[in-house]
Design a protein around this motif. Structure first.
Motif, PDB file in Angstrom:
ATOM      1  N   ARG A 304      -4.862   0.638  -7.535  1.00 13.11           N
ATOM      2  CA  ARG A 304      -3.599   1.515  -7.505  1.00 13.11           C
ATOM      3  C   ARG A 304      -2.973   1.052  -6.165  1.00 13.11           C
ATOM      4  NH1 ARG A 304      -2.586   7.488  -9.955  1.00 13.11           N
ATOM      5  NH2 ARG A 304      -2.104   6.129 -11.550  1.00 13.11           N
ATOM      6  N   HIS A 305      -2.108   0.172  -6.452  1.00 10.59           N
ATOM      7  CA  HIS A 305      -0.929  -0.101  -5.233  1.00 10.59           C
ATOM      8  C   HIS A 305      -0.107  -0.060  -5.170  1.00 10.59           C
ATOM      9  CE1 HIS A 305       0.289  -4.166  -3.477  1.00 10.59           C
ATOM     10  NE2 HIS A 305       0.404  -3.653  -1.993  1.00 10.59           N
ATOM     11  N   TYR A 306       0.128   0.660  -3.848  1.00 11.35           N
ATOM     12  CA  TYR A 306       1.857   1.847  -4.062  1.00 11.35           C
ATOM     13  C   TYR A 306       2.812   0.437  -2.878  1.00 11.35           C
ATOM     14  CZ  TYR A 306       0.120   6.407  -5.013  1.00 11.35           C
ATOM     15  OH  TYR A 306      -0.048   7.038  -6.792  1.00 11.35           O
ATOM     16  N   ASN A 307       3.297   0.910  -3.337  1.00 11.23           N
ATOM     17  CA  ASN A 307       4.489   0.011  -2.441  1.00 11.23           C
ATOM     18  C   ASN A 307       5.465   1.194  -1.211  1.00 11.23           C
ATOM     19  OD1 ASN A 307       6.639  -0.851  -1.175  1.00 11.23           O
ATOM     20  ND2 ASN A 307       7.104  -2.116  -3.357  1.00 11.23           N
ATOM     21  N   ALA A 308       5.176   1.028   0.060  1.00 11.72           N
ATOM     22  CA  ALA A 308       5.659   2.243   1.222  1.00 11.72           C
ATOM     23  C   ALA A 308       6.172   1.209   2.214  1.00 11.72           C
ATOM     24  CB  ALA A 308       3.994   2.656   2.122  1.00 11.72           C
ATOM     25  N   LEU A 309       7.025   0.386   1.519  1.00  8.01           N
ATOM     26  CA  LEU A 309       7.885  -0.340   2.151  1.00  8.01           C
ATOM     27  C   LEU A 309       8.964   0.294   2.421  1.00  8.01           C
ATOM     28  CD1 LEU A 309       7.026  -3.732   1.282  1.00  8.01           C
ATOM     29  CD2 LEU A 309       5.799  -3.450   3.427  1.00  8.01           C
ATOM     30  N   PRO A 310      10.126   0.021   3.287  1.00  9.47           N
ATOM     31  CA  PRO A 310      11.318   0.253   3.541  1.00  9.47           C
ATOM     32  C   PRO A 310      12.130   0.280   2.312  1.00  9.47           C
ATOM     33  CG  PRO A 310      10.404  -0.896   5.691  1.00  9.47           C
ATOM     34  CD  PRO A 310       9.834  -1.106   4.683  1.00  9.47           C
ATOM     35  N   ILE A 311      13.059   1.258   1.858  1.00 11.40           N
ATOM     36  CA  ILE A 311      13.892   1.319   1.581  1.00 11.40           C
ATOM     37  C   ILE A 311      15.039   0.242   1.510  1.00 11.40           C
ATOM     38  CG2 ILE A 311      15.533   2.729  -0.148  1.00 11.40           C
ATOM     39  CD1 ILE A 311      13.965   4.870   0.760  1.00 11.40           C
TER      40      ILE A 311
END
Length: 876
Positions: A304-311
């Motif tokens: 499960r790969h989450y994207n926690a990069l800036p908006i």
């Protein structure tokens, strides 16, 4: 979900009807439409001209920026565009920027980081989880930043929720919705939590057969200090073997306070260099050490790969984009989990990648799991579901279906975002992956007639890493403040002027006087390498190659001169080095001999080792620029031979690992037999030609691919170039011969997703021993040593279907835009799959179309083609 396109809905109904078994008029009429240049997405309509392609298929990634285009990712350039385009001699060495400063750091003054294991955990059931005790994916601090780091650690450390689903989860909403809406200045239309496209087309194939039995969570995040949350997930537990107290690798960085932990490791290239700021690097978990996934054949795993990069797409320190798509290079995986370049996902979302980890040939070879060479390595009492039956480990392995000859070992996974693969991989979206099996179990003492006993260790029944070392080698550059730098205007190939190993500048590693296995990945975006090993007295260190591109070879190949062949971007070479011939205290070095003076490829001839060692080849900084050659040529990794490990009686412990010299070709002993193709299969295989060059390119996207004699095309996610058909043979497989070629002086390492191939010929001649006795997934075409202008490859497709890719793995070429889509068709599918179009609101679909030769290729692989180096792909 914004999915109101009436054409899309009709296409969806059409496919679902076909999958339900209805007869579709004209569905089998492909063979009669060879005169058409294009086939449209209903599978029947043909056209002599390509339909108008409106807009970029990845344009949704930029919404909210100043212009809503890719140029928004260049807002925060650290070095001005004009300087990047002209500084440092244009795009010659090093970077289009001043040389990367070392801040007084000396080589070989820091301990090399070993990889940190992700540590998958057993998959339970939804009933095992109480979601009321869990926190949601923590929101970003603001549009230019990621989440609060302690909250992210807490989130990654907790159980998985929501529970994975077969179709994309578009019921649960993106938990970052409020922050995204604030940045965009509009209301989102039910933005889903999962970024996977909706419905049947991108549902998980063969869900019941390959339901994940283990899982792990990770987030792509900005650079931060390691919180140590994975310490407890390391299989060695910092308690066993060389990772235990008193072992060489118990202290992770070589200074007090890091015994048995990676907690508090910062991201910097050397302890005396600056810490990397949050948006300079985007790594898995946002931390170092680099990450390693250990998997076992037979046990499906879910990431499960989450994207926690800036908006904000501009919050990237001048390069990279905040949308991602993860490719497991070169896994035998269904397309929805392969990391298709236009199936990307956004900040706040996740993607459930399901990797079956099954041997190719699962459906047709050893289907009753009777071959002891095809097996899952295990510990007593462990269980595994095999073909729906739970089996218990009793003798160290559980047998599984499939072709044992397809066993692989060393993989990696990385970003594949359309137009931004180079920047995102360079920025940190890259991890390594070790496959374990009955043949390669990572335990050097189990001598059962199947296990090859590669150097590893013995404290664990499988997956020991005491003497099995992953090396990620990559050219990098940084600005005058020490922050990672990338030239976004370079379409030839970005090289970097410093070599890093596992993200560190010229580290050192202690080794016992015994055999070691090194899994070497060229993780650069454009730089080729050629590695030699020498002692401090400049004597060559001999070794054996045992695997090529993750594929265990039929025979070990000796390199007595201590020098490997050229290694292109994404290639992996596994070698065994015997340090027992050297006295404790001896220093040994890895040296790079492949020189570049631009991104076209390495120079035709490598730098002589003697010139490097005696100082004749000695690039220097003169007047703020590099002169005298390529600064990445030279020593980049040091080994220091330690004292031998002693037993309870104070005697040196005997090395129980296999001696690769026992498996060279002259002995007749084989490590792993090659899968075979019959003469009939090769003579009747579908033949396709792909010519990689610059024909019909533009200034912005100069790179193109010609297919079966077509014009040169840039990548467009809506265009299907080829479609192997799993209905083509009674056994549900398709054998094809792909002929790849290039003209001019450019070098291209070509990667074909999903299946390994066997090289039939290189410029009409047989391949060298280290390629002839192996399978490959990266193929070097070009004019430099050990490459070819024309190459013919045999490939067998089977088991899974959907959209895959072929491209140049000089990822600057891939991004501008030497990349093409090809689909695998399977029984029941009668139309071209529509193309996913991701947006902040969710994913909708647009119609796809295909070249008229997408099924037929340019004809059968006639005997007259064999070994000729000819065919339409060879014409220039």
């Amino acid at each position: 979900m914004n999915n109101t396109n009436p054409t899309t809905i009709n296409l969806r109904a059409f496919l679902l009807s076909a999958l339900a078994g209805l007869t579709i008029a004209g569905a089998t009429s492909y063979s009669s439409i060879a005169a058409a240049d294009f086939v449209m997405s209903d599978g029947v309509t043909t056209s002599l001209t390509e339909p108008a392609l409106v807009g970029e298929t990845n344009e949704g990634a930029y919404e909210g920026g100043l212009t809503g285009t890719h140029s928004d990712t260049q807002v925060n350039l650290v070095i001005p565009e004009a300087q990047q385009r002209s500084g440092g001699g244009g795009f010659n060495i090093p970077t289009g920027a001043p040389p990367s400063p070392l801040f007084g750091v000396q080589p070989f003054t820091q301990k090399m980081l070993r990889f940190e294991e992700f540590g998958p955990e057993r998959m339970g059931t939804p009933a095992d989880v109480d979601p009321t005790t869990l926190i949601d994916f923590p929101p970003s601090r603001d549009a230019q930043s990621g989440p609060v780091w302690p909250l992210l650690d807490h989130f990654l450390d907790q159980e998985m929720w929501p529970w994975p689903t077969k179709d994309a989860n578009d019921v649960v909403l993106n938990p970052w919705q409020q922050g995204i809406e604030s940045f965009l200045g509009r209301t989102l239309d039910t933005p889903p939590a999962e970024g996977r496209p909706p419905g049947t087309w991108w549902s998980h194939q063969r869900e019941d057969e390959f339901y994940p039995q283990s899982y792990y969570k990770t987030a792509q995040a900005g650079a931060r200090t390691n919180g140590g949350i994975r310490d407890k997930l390391q299989r060695h537990g910092y308690a066993l073997g060389e990772f235990g107290p008193g072992g060489l690798y118990h202290n992770t960085v070589g200074v007090r306070g890091f015994e048995g932990t990676v907690k508090d490791i910062d991201i910097r290239f050397h302890p005396d260099m600056p810490i990397q700021i949050e948006n300079a690097l985007w790594t898995f978990d946002g931390t170092l050490p680099p990450k390693l996934l250990q998997v076992r054949y037979g046990e499906p795993v879910m990431m499960r790969h989450y994207n926690a990069l800036p908006i904000d797409p501009a919050a990237n320190h001048g390069f990279g984009v905040h949308t991602i798509s993860t490719h497991e290079h070169n896994g035998h995986n269904p397309a929805e989990s392969d990391g298709y370049t236009n199936s990307f996902f956004f900040p706040g979302q996740y993607w459930d990648y399901r990797w079956p980890i099954q041997l190719a040939g699962y459906d047709t070879i050893n289907t009753r799991a009777r071959d002891p060479r095809a097996a899952y390595p295990c510990e007593a009492g462990e269980t595994l579901s095999v073909q729906g039956v739970v089996q218990t480990c009793t003798d160290g392995r559980i047998q599984i279906p499939g072709d044992y000859r397809e066993t692989m070992s060393t993989h990696w996974f990385h970003d594949h975002m359309l137009d931004f693969t180079a920047q995102n991989v360079y920025k940190g979206n890259a991890a390594m992956m070790n496959y374990y099996s009955a043949i390669d179990r990572g335990n050097e003492t189990i001598d059962d007639g199947v296990n090859l006993r590669f150097p590893s260790g013995s404290a664990l029944s499988w997956g020991n890493r005491d003497y099995d070392v992953n090396l990620m080698i990559a050219g990098k550059a940084w600005d005058q403040s020490g922050q990672l730098f990338f030239n976004v205007f370079n379409t030839d190939g970005f090289l970097g002027d410093r070599m890093l190993v596992n993200w560190l500048f010229k580290p050192t590693m202690d080794v016992r006087p015994r055999r070691y296995r090194f899994r070497m990945l060229n993780g650069s975006v454009s730089r080729y390498i050629k590695v030699a090993m020498v002692t401090e007295s400049n004597q060559p260190v001999p070794f054996h190659m045992i695997a090529n591109d993750g594929n265990i070879m039929e025979h070990a190949v000796a390199f007595d001169n201590g020098t490997l062949p050229i290694q292109a971007i994404a290639e992996r070479y596994d070698i065994i080095v015997d340090f027992s011939r050297y006295a404790p205290g001896t220093k040994i070095y890895m040296v790079n001999l492949a020189a570049h003076d631009n991104g076209r490829g390495p120079l035709d001839q490598s730098v002589p080792l003697a010139d490097v060692l005696n100082g004749t080849y000695n690039p220097q900084i003169v007047g703020g620029q590099w002169e005298g050659g390529d600064p990445v040529v030279g020593k980049f990794l040091e080994f220091v031979v330690a004292q031998p490990l002693l037993d309870a009686n104070g005697l040196p412990v005997e090395d129980p690992s296999m001696n690769p010299a026992d498996y060279v070709a002259s002995t007749g002993n084989k490590m792993l037999e090659l899968p075979t193709f019959t003469d009939f299969e090769l003579a009747n295989a579908t033949h396709r030609t792909f010519e990689f060059g610059r024909s019909e390119g533009t200034d912005v996207k100069p790179w193109t691919i010609k297919t079966d004699g077509s014009v040169g095309y840039n990548m467009d996610a809506r265009r299907v170039t080829a479609a192997p058909d799993l209905n083509g043979r009674k056994d549900g497989s398709s054998v094809e011969i792909w002929e790849i070629s290039t003209g001019g002086g450019w070098s291209h390492p070509i990667h074909i997703h999903f299946e390994e191939g066997q090289i039939l010929s290189k410029d009409g001649a047989p391949p060298p021993e280290h390629e002839a006795r192996s399978r490959k997934d990266v193929y070097r075409i070009g004019s430099e040593d050990e490459s070819a202008r024309n190459m013919r490859i045999a490939i067998r497709f089977r088991e899974f279907a959907g959209s895959y890719m072929e491209h140049c793995h000089n990822t600057q070429h891939e991004d501008t835009a030497m990349l093409m889509r090809w689909d695998i068709e399977k029984p029941g599918e009668t139309i071209l799959l529509p193309t996913p179009m991701p947006t902040w609101d969710g994913v909708h679909y647009e119609a796809s179309h295909a070249l008229g030769t997408f099924r037929s290729g340019d004809g059968p692989a006639l005997e007259t083609r064999r070994g000729s180096g000819g065919g339409r792909g060879g014409r220039r």
